[in-house]
Each structure stands twice: as C-alpha cells, then as structure tokens.
Design a protein around this motif. Structure first.
Motif, PDB file in Angstrom:
ATOM      1  N   MET A 152       4.861  52.232  26.794  1.00  0.00           N
ATOM      2  CA  MET A 152       4.759  50.929  26.157  1.00  0.00           C
ATOM      3  C   MET A 152       3.305  50.447  26.163  1.00  0.00           C
ATOM      4  O   MET A 152       2.574  50.658  27.117  1.00  0.00           O
ATOM      5  N   LYS A 153       2.898  49.826  25.069  1.00  0.00           N
ATOM      6  CA  LYS A 153       1.538  49.294  24.951  1.00  0.00           C
ATOM      7  C   LYS A 153       1.616  47.764  24.898  1.00  0.00           C
ATOM      8  O   LYS A 153       2.326  47.203  24.058  1.00  0.00           O
ATOM      9  N   PHE A 154       0.894  47.110  25.799  1.00  0.00           N
ATOM     10  CA  PHE A 154       0.871  45.648  25.833  1.00  0.00           C
ATOM     11  C   PHE A 154       0.106  45.133  24.628  1.00  0.00           C
ATOM     12  O   PHE A 154      -1.005  45.569  24.352  1.00  0.00           O
ATOM     13  N   GLY A 155       0.704  44.201  23.882  1.00  0.00           N
ATOM     14  CA  GLY A 155       0.089  43.691  22.668  1.00  0.00           C
ATOM     15  C   GLY A 155      -0.518  42.311  22.810  1.00  0.00           C
ATOM     16  O   GLY A 155      -1.247  41.860  21.946  1.00  0.00           O
ATOM     17  N   GLY A 156      -0.221  41.624  23.901  1.00  0.00           N
ATOM     18  CA  GLY A 156      -0.796  40.310  24.109  1.00  0.00           C
ATOM     19  C   GLY A 156       0.220  39.315  24.620  1.00  0.00           C
ATOM     20  O   GLY A 156       1.402  39.607  24.773  1.00  0.00           O
ATOM     21  N   GLU A 157      -0.295  38.121  24.913  1.00  0.00           N
ATOM     22  CA  GLU A 157       0.534  37.052  25.448  1.00  0.00           C
ATOM     23  C   GLU A 157       0.146  35.763  24.757  1.00  0.00           C
ATOM     24  O   GLU A 157      -1.021  35.484  24.503  1.00  0.00           O
ATOM     25  N   GLU A 158       1.153  34.969  24.457  1.00  0.00           N
ATOM     26  CA  GLU A 158       0.934  33.670  23.829  1.00  0.00           C
ATOM     27  C   GLU A 158       1.578  32.619  24.720  1.00  0.00           C
ATOM     28  O   GLU A 158       2.796  32.577  24.867  1.00  0.00           O
ATOM     29  N   PRO A 159       0.788  31.771  25.369  1.00  0.00           N
ATOM     30  CA  PRO A 159       1.363  30.759  26.251  1.00  0.00           C
ATOM     31  C   PRO A 159       1.899  29.567  25.476  1.00  0.00           C
ATOM     32  O   PRO A 159       1.639  29.393  24.283  1.00  0.00           O
ATOM     33  N   HIS A 160       2.663  28.754  26.171  1.00  0.00           N
ATOM     34  CA  HIS A 160       3.130  27.452  25.667  1.00  0.00           C
ATOM     35  C   HIS A 160       4.082  27.548  24.491  1.00  0.00           C
ATOM     36  O   HIS A 160       3.905  26.881  23.479  1.00  0.00           O
ATOM     37  N   ILE A 161       5.073  28.396  24.615  1.00  0.00           N
ATOM     38  CA  ILE A 161       6.138  28.444  23.626  1.00  0.00           C
ATOM     39  C   ILE A 161       7.190  27.429  24.073  1.00  0.00           C
ATOM     40  O   ILE A 161       7.613  27.440  25.227  1.00  0.00           O
ATOM     41  N   PRO A 162       7.634  26.532  23.210  1.00  0.00           N
ATOM     42  CA  PRO A 162       8.639  25.546  23.624  1.00  0.00           C
ATOM     43  C   PRO A 162       9.923  26.199  24.120  1.00  0.00           C
ATOM     44  O   PRO A 162      10.275  27.285  23.690  1.00  0.00           O
ATOM     45  N   VAL A 163      10.599  25.526  25.044  1.00  0.00           N
ATOM     46  CA  VAL A 163      11.830  26.064  25.609  1.00  0.00           C
ATOM     47  C   VAL A 163      12.903  26.213  24.544  1.00  0.00           C
ATOM     48  O   VAL A 163      13.646  27.181  24.521  1.00  0.00           O
ATOM     49  N   PHE A 164      12.981  25.274  23.629  1.00  0.00           N
ATOM     50  CA  PHE A 164      13.965  25.314  22.555  1.00  0.00           C
ATOM     51  C   PHE A 164      13.246  25.543  21.239  1.00  0.00           C
ATOM     52  O   PHE A 164      12.903  24.598  20.546  1.00  0.00           O
ATOM     53  N   PRO A 165      13.013  26.829  20.877  1.00  0.00           N
ATOM     54  CA  PRO A 165      12.236  27.105  19.660  1.00  0.00           C
ATOM     55  C   PRO A 165      12.955  26.749  18.397  1.00  0.00           C
ATOM     56  O   PRO A 165      14.090  26.661  18.244  1.00  0.00           O
TER      57      PRO A 165
END
Length: 165
Positions: A152-165
């Motif tokens: 598996m290759k890590f593609g990145g991280e995006e913080p602060h996604i709302p709990v109820f998208p």
C-alpha cells in the motif's frame, strides 16, 4: 472531527484485504470508499457522486456569488423603484438559491479538484481507498495498515473532515 486518509492499492485483492482490516479495526463501512478507473466489485463501497465530483465546492461558490449579486440587485431595486428594505433580503435569498443550484449543476460534470493529484495513479490502474477516521485513531490506523499492507502507498491526509459529511 475526522481525518481523511488516502491510500493507493495495486489491485482488487489488496483492496479487499485492506477493506476487511478496516472493518476489523471498527471503522464503519460508511467511512470507507474506493475509487478506481476500472469497475469495482459490487461488495466494495465505491465513492459517491459527491466525492467524485466538485458539486459541493461548486454549490458553495455559487451561493457566495449569488448572495453578492442578490444584495447588489436588491439595492438597485430599492434605489430605482423605491421598494421596501425587505427586497434586499428576498433578492439575496433568491440569489443564494439560484447560484447554488446553477453552480452545482455545472460542477457536477467536473471531477473533484481535491482528487486531481491522484488521477495519474488511478490511470495506471491503482485503486484509491479513502478512509475517514476519528482524529484520535489516525496513528493507530496508519501503523496497522503499514504493518499489514506493505504494498500500500500512502497518498496523504486531510484533517478536519466533519463528523456528519
């Protein structure tokens, strides 16, 4: 808050194993999505229309532009036709609704601009796994996936996604 993690997988079998590991790690199925240039098997959750396209971004931009134009139009109506001040409120609301609708319709045909960096790998046949995990479990999930899935290759991280998208 949740963090969105992106991982590239080389094939369907690897994607299935990582999906099973995520479920065993108590990440709900609704928080795991896959994107592939090839059709995915029916038992693997594919990314929704809202993730694949720029509809949400387009709607937000259209609502902002619509509100500005609605305020300007309402002010012009007050100045030239001596209408009440509620006119600005009505035209602003109409601008927000129309701008959001029109922009989201146009943006529905555009691929998600946040996923643009992933398209070269997707075109090579890799599968993108998008996982929304609680902020407190990010390190645990990353370690588990790194240990169990060296392909598996890590593609990145995006913080602060709302709990109820």
């Amino acid at each position: 808050m949740r963090h969105r993690l992106y991982y590239f997988l080389p094939d369907i079998d690897s994607a299935r194993r990582s999906f099973d590991d995520m479920l065993l790690s108590r990440i709900e199925q609704r928080h795991i999505r896959f994107i592939s240039s090839d059709p995915l098997p029916p038992d693997m959750p594919e990314a929704s229309f809202l993730i694949k396209t720029d509809v949400l971004h387009g709607a937000a931009a259209g609502m902002i532009v619509g509100a500005i134009l609605g305020i300007a139009f309402g002010a012009l109506l007050i100045v030239y036709f001596d209408l009440g001040q509620a006119t600005v409120l009505v035209t602003t609301l109409m601008g927000i609704l129309f701008g959001g609708w029109a922009s989201s319709m146009a943006a529905a045909a555009i691929p998600n601009s946040q996923l643009k960096v992933f398209y070269p790998d997707l075109e090579k046949g890799r599968i993108l796994m998008i996982v929304n995990v609680p902020a407190r479990r990010v390190e645990e999930i990353e370690k588990m996936l790194a240990a169990r899935h060296p392909e598996m290759k890590f593609g990145g991280e995006e913080p602060h996604i709302p709990v109820f998208p």
